[in-house]
Design a protein around this motif. Structure first.
Motif, PDB file in Angstrom:
ATOM      1  N   THR A  48     -48.239  28.530 -21.445  1.00 61.83           N
ATOM      2  CA  THR A  48     -47.364  29.342 -21.949  1.00 61.83           C
ATOM      3  C   THR A  48     -46.366  28.460 -22.972  1.00 61.83           C
ATOM      4  OG1 THR A  48     -46.016  31.399 -22.043  1.00 61.83           O
ATOM      5  CG2 THR A  48     -45.579  29.639 -20.190  1.00 61.83           C
ATOM      6  N   LEU A  49     -45.930  28.936 -24.132  1.00 57.44           N
ATOM      7  CA  LEU A  49     -45.125  27.998 -25.116  1.00 57.44           C
ATOM      8  C   LEU A  49     -44.275  29.194 -25.699  1.00 57.44           C
ATOM      9  CD1 LEU A  49     -44.420  25.416 -26.282  1.00 57.44           C
ATOM     10  CD2 LEU A  49     -46.028  25.804 -28.072  1.00 57.44           C
ATOM     11  N   GLN A  50     -43.054  28.698 -25.747  1.00 58.14           N
ATOM     12  CA  GLN A  50     -41.991  29.503 -26.209  1.00 58.14           C
ATOM     13  C   GLN A  50     -41.091  28.884 -27.296  1.00 58.14           C
ATOM     14  OE1 GLN A  50     -39.718  30.351 -22.587  1.00 58.14           O
ATOM     15  NE2 GLN A  50     -40.488  32.229 -22.533  1.00 58.14           N
ATOM     16  N   PHE A  51     -40.645  29.579 -28.425  1.00 57.47           N
ATOM     17  CA  PHE A  51     -39.758  29.266 -29.539  1.00 57.47           C
ATOM     18  C   PHE A  51     -38.821  30.398 -29.621  1.00 57.47           C
ATOM     19  CE2 PHE A  51     -43.860  27.800 -30.362  1.00 57.47           C
ATOM     20  CZ  PHE A  51     -43.821  26.501 -30.715  1.00 57.47           C
ATOM     21  N   PRO A  52     -37.423  29.789 -29.916  1.00 56.31           N
ATOM     22  CA  PRO A  52     -36.390  30.671 -30.108  1.00 56.31           C
ATOM     23  C   PRO A  52     -36.171  31.590 -31.372  1.00 56.31           C
ATOM     24  CG  PRO A  52     -35.464  28.521 -30.007  1.00 56.31           C
ATOM     25  CD  PRO A  52     -36.846  28.464 -29.752  1.00 56.31           C
ATOM     26  N   ASP A  53     -35.826  32.673 -31.405  1.00 57.68           N
ATOM     27  CA  ASP A  53     -35.648  33.112 -32.768  1.00 57.68           C
ATOM     28  C   ASP A  53     -34.172  32.479 -33.492  1.00 57.68           C
ATOM     29  OD1 ASP A  53     -34.040  35.325 -34.239  1.00 57.68           O
ATOM     30  OD2 ASP A  53     -36.140  36.166 -34.026  1.00 57.68           O
ATOM     31  N   GLY A  54     -34.371  32.600 -34.777  1.00 54.76           N
ATOM     32  CA  GLY A  54     -33.280  31.923 -35.581  1.00 54.76           C
ATOM     33  C   GLY A  54     -32.091  32.589 -35.331  1.00 54.76           C
ATOM     34  N   PHE A  55     -32.033  33.993 -34.901  1.00 56.11           N
ATOM     35  CA  PHE A  55     -30.668  34.537 -34.661  1.00 56.11           C
ATOM     36  C   PHE A  55     -29.791  34.020 -33.800  1.00 56.11           C
ATOM     37  CE2 PHE A  55     -28.355  37.799 -32.499  1.00 56.11           C
ATOM     38  CZ  PHE A  55     -27.322  38.377 -33.385  1.00 56.11           C
ATOM     39  N   GLN A  56     -30.246  33.484 -32.738  1.00 63.45           N
ATOM     40  CA  GLN A  56     -29.678  32.479 -31.814  1.00 63.45           C
ATOM     41  C   GLN A  56     -28.471  31.579 -32.410  1.00 63.45           C
ATOM     42  OE1 GLN A  56     -29.836  33.408 -28.147  1.00 63.45           O
ATOM     43  NE2 GLN A  56     -30.759  35.272 -29.113  1.00 63.45           N
ATOM     44  N   ARG A  57     -28.892  30.988 -33.404  1.00 62.61           N
ATOM     45  CA  ARG A  57     -27.839  30.072 -33.962  1.00 62.61           C
ATOM     46  C   ARG A  57     -26.792  30.478 -34.629  1.00 62.61           C
ATOM     47  NH1 ARG A  57     -30.502  25.077 -35.105  1.00 62.61           N
ATOM     48  NH2 ARG A  57     -32.839  25.044 -35.004  1.00 62.61           N
ATOM     49  N   GLU A  58     -26.836  31.869 -34.883  1.00 65.24           N
ATOM     50  CA  GLU A  58     -25.699  32.827 -35.374  1.00 65.24           C
ATOM     51  C   GLU A  58     -24.696  33.061 -34.159  1.00 65.24           C
ATOM     52  OE1 GLU A  58     -26.731  35.995 -37.894  1.00 65.24           O
ATOM     53  OE2 GLU A  58     -28.602  34.804 -38.353  1.00 65.24           O
ATOM     54  N   LEU A  59     -24.992  32.770 -32.971  1.00 61.21           N
ATOM     55  CA  LEU A  59     -24.197  33.354 -31.863  1.00 61.21           C
ATOM     56  C   LEU A  59     -23.133  32.125 -31.399  1.00 61.21           C
ATOM     57  CD1 LEU A  59     -26.809  35.462 -29.894  1.00 61.21           C
ATOM     58  CD2 LEU A  59     -25.034  36.332 -31.262  1.00 61.21           C
ATOM     59  N   ALA A  60     -22.159  32.558 -30.617  1.00 57.55           N
ATOM     60  CA  ALA A  60     -21.456  31.461 -29.983  1.00 57.55           C
ATOM     61  C   ALA A  60     -22.167  30.800 -28.685  1.00 57.55           C
ATOM     62  CB  ALA A  60     -20.064  32.316 -29.411  1.00 57.55           C
ATOM     63  N   TYR A  61     -21.932  29.730 -28.536  1.00 52.04           N
ATOM     64  CA  TYR A  61     -22.799  28.918 -27.609  1.00 52.04           C
ATOM     65  C   TYR A  61     -22.986  29.767 -26.098  1.00 52.04           C
ATOM     66  CZ  TYR A  61     -24.440  25.091 -24.350  1.00 52.04           C
ATOM     67  OH  TYR A  61     -25.300  24.420 -23.762  1.00 52.04           O
ATOM     68  N   ASP A  62     -21.887  30.386 -25.672  1.00 49.30           N
ATOM     69  CA  ASP A  62     -21.959  30.941 -24.343  1.00 49.30           C
ATOM     70  C   ASP A  62     -22.571  32.350 -24.456  1.00 49.30           C
ATOM     71  OD1 ASP A  62     -19.687  31.955 -25.531  1.00 49.30           O
ATOM     72  OD2 ASP A  62     -19.131  33.094 -23.919  1.00 49.30           O
TER      73      ASP A  62
END
Length: 458
Positions: A281-295
């Motif tokens: 299995t291989l995973q890639f994050p959605d680009g929306f995650q960059r728009e959120l604060a780190y925590d």
């Protein structure tokens, strides 16, 4: 307490119940299709009753707990009309007896974890109002497949599944379709936008349902706080399962809106009494995650969860023997919301998950035996996790330590007058390999647990 239906669901149900039966009334001859009242009186009823006793014995003088839950489910499926039918199911649970599950352990201040999972983990004082509308759907079937809409029972997949190991399984609402273009081949497509996780009563939209309990830690040690920040609308699934001679193939792709993509490949090859399997299995994050604060991120940009799992299986006579190995790479943590099911890698066993880890190794040895006495089987397994350390969260979302775990189970399925009844006994011992601090081991490891489950399916 039943959740309120959305207007679209109600509209579909009314169309089925009122509109469709009227379509054939202009015919002068008597219709052979079901009348409206027959949609409710000539269908099929099934269900189950369950009694679940669980006790957890914590070591080193920590507090022990026990609980017994009783309940059941009932389901009605209507007759078919031009390929359409509807179904509804409800489930309920009651506490029959228990220790005080909310009494804190004097050393750690924590309360029972495992026993509360028989009831409602979002309301620790709720032991009686535990009913849930499990299914309410309309389905269209044809000779090569089916499409279903509503609150439905999905077909289990390696990561998204019902995982019915407590009193209530994971439940889902959405659209689900499967197509069988030819023998030994199946295509699965789905979009799910509401969930009711295991050991909970209420239904939730995805934006609220992901991260309801433990959000864990971010790689730098910051406490994660992504619940209600992800703005997710649902999960999409595309899957394929097929067989060619002795080779079985499974391909899956999940996309969780605003969270990320997960791909799954599984190959199983069997010959005689032997079988070998491989999962990747291989995973890639959605680009929306960059728009959120780190925590507030579910996954950090640049994290690519990656897991390889293999298994060798031998099935001589009444035995089923397995040896399995799993490696989670250091390219990122393997993350998949625990509100959607549990991972089914070759090394997965009850009370042990890979989700949340990266840069770890797992070994599992299993043995099952089917006795000559019909319906009686037993088995045992040993699992060991290598790599994680408490206090180091780069590849350790839930701050867990390495552990060893022993499981043993015994099952008997009755016949004759008691056909449909089964009794399952599961014993678990989980031992942390290094950590002894009660704050880290309580409810996590260094415990003995006994589960006695009686099911009656009708």
């Amino acid at each position: 307490m039943f959740p309120r239906m959305r207007f679209s669901t109600l509209r579909c149900a009314l169309y089925l119940l009122v509109g469709l039966p009227l379509m054939g009334q202009h015919e002068p001859r008597e219709s052979t299709h079901p009348k409206l009242h027959e949609m409710f009186t000539k269908g099929h009823i099934d269900g189950h009753m369950r009694n679940f006793f669980m006790t957890t014995l914590n070591g080193d003088g920590l507090k022990d707990y026990y609980a017994n839950a009783s309940g059941g489910a009932m389901r009605y499926e209507s007759p078919e009309f031009h390929g359409f039918h509807f179904a509804a199911a409800g489930i309920f649970t009651y506490k029959t007896f228990s220790s005080d599950l909310n009494a804190p352990d004097p050393t750690t201040g924590q309360i029972s974890k495992w026993e509360h999972e028989l009831f409602d983990i979002l309301d620790f004082d709720n032991f009686n109002d535990l009913d849930r509308l499990e299914e309410l759907y309309i389905q269209y079937r044809w000779n090569k497949g089916a499409v279903t809409y509503g609150k439905l029972e999905i077909e289990d997949t390696p990561l998204l599944n019902r995982s019915d190991g407590r009193m209530k399984p994971f439940a889902f609402k959405g659209v689900w379709g499967h197509l069988k273009p030819r023998e030994h081949q199946e295509i699965i497509l789905g979009w799910l936008d509401r969930i009711s996780p295991r050991s909970m009563v209420e239904w939730f939209d995805f934006s609220e349902g992901i991260g309801l309990t433990d959000n864990g830690f971010q790689p730098d040690g910051t406490e994660a706080d992504y619940h209600e920040h992800l703005e997710s609308r649902g999960v999409a699934l595309a899957g394929y399962e097929g067989e060619v001679k002795d080779l079985r193939l499974q391909l899956y792709q999940w996309y969780i809106h605003h969270l990320g993509y997960t791909g799954w490949l599984e190959l199983d090859y069997g010959k005689g009494d032997w079988e070998v399997g491989l999962q990747y299995t291989l995973q890639f994050p959605d680009g929306f995650q960059r728009e959120l604060a780190y925590d507030q991120r579910y996954v950090q940009p640049g994290e690519n969860g990656q897991v390889l799992s293999g298994q060798l299986r031998w099935m001589p006579g009444g035995f089923d023997l397995k040896a399995a190995y799993t490696h989670a790479f250091d390219s990122g943590r393997f993350l998949f919301p625990r509100e959607l099911g549990r991972d089914h890698f070759f090394t997965s066993v009850p009370r042990s998950r890979l989700e949340g880890f990266g840069d770890v190794d797992v070994i599992t040895f299993c043995g099952d035996y089917q006795f000559n006495l019909e319906g009686l089987s037993a088995g045992a397994s040993y699992t060991e996790l290598f790599g994680p350390e408490t206090g180091v969260t780069e590849f350790n979302k839930y701050n867990l330590g390495a552990y060893r775990q022993w499981n043993a189970h015994l099952q008997y399925r009755f016949h004759g007058f008691l056909e449909g009844m089964s009794v399952d006994l599961l014993y678990i011992y989980k031992k942390n390999k290094e950590e002894t601090d009660p704050e880290f081991v309580f409810n996590r490891s260094n415990f003995h647990q006994l589960n006695l489950v009686t099911n009656f399916v009708f």
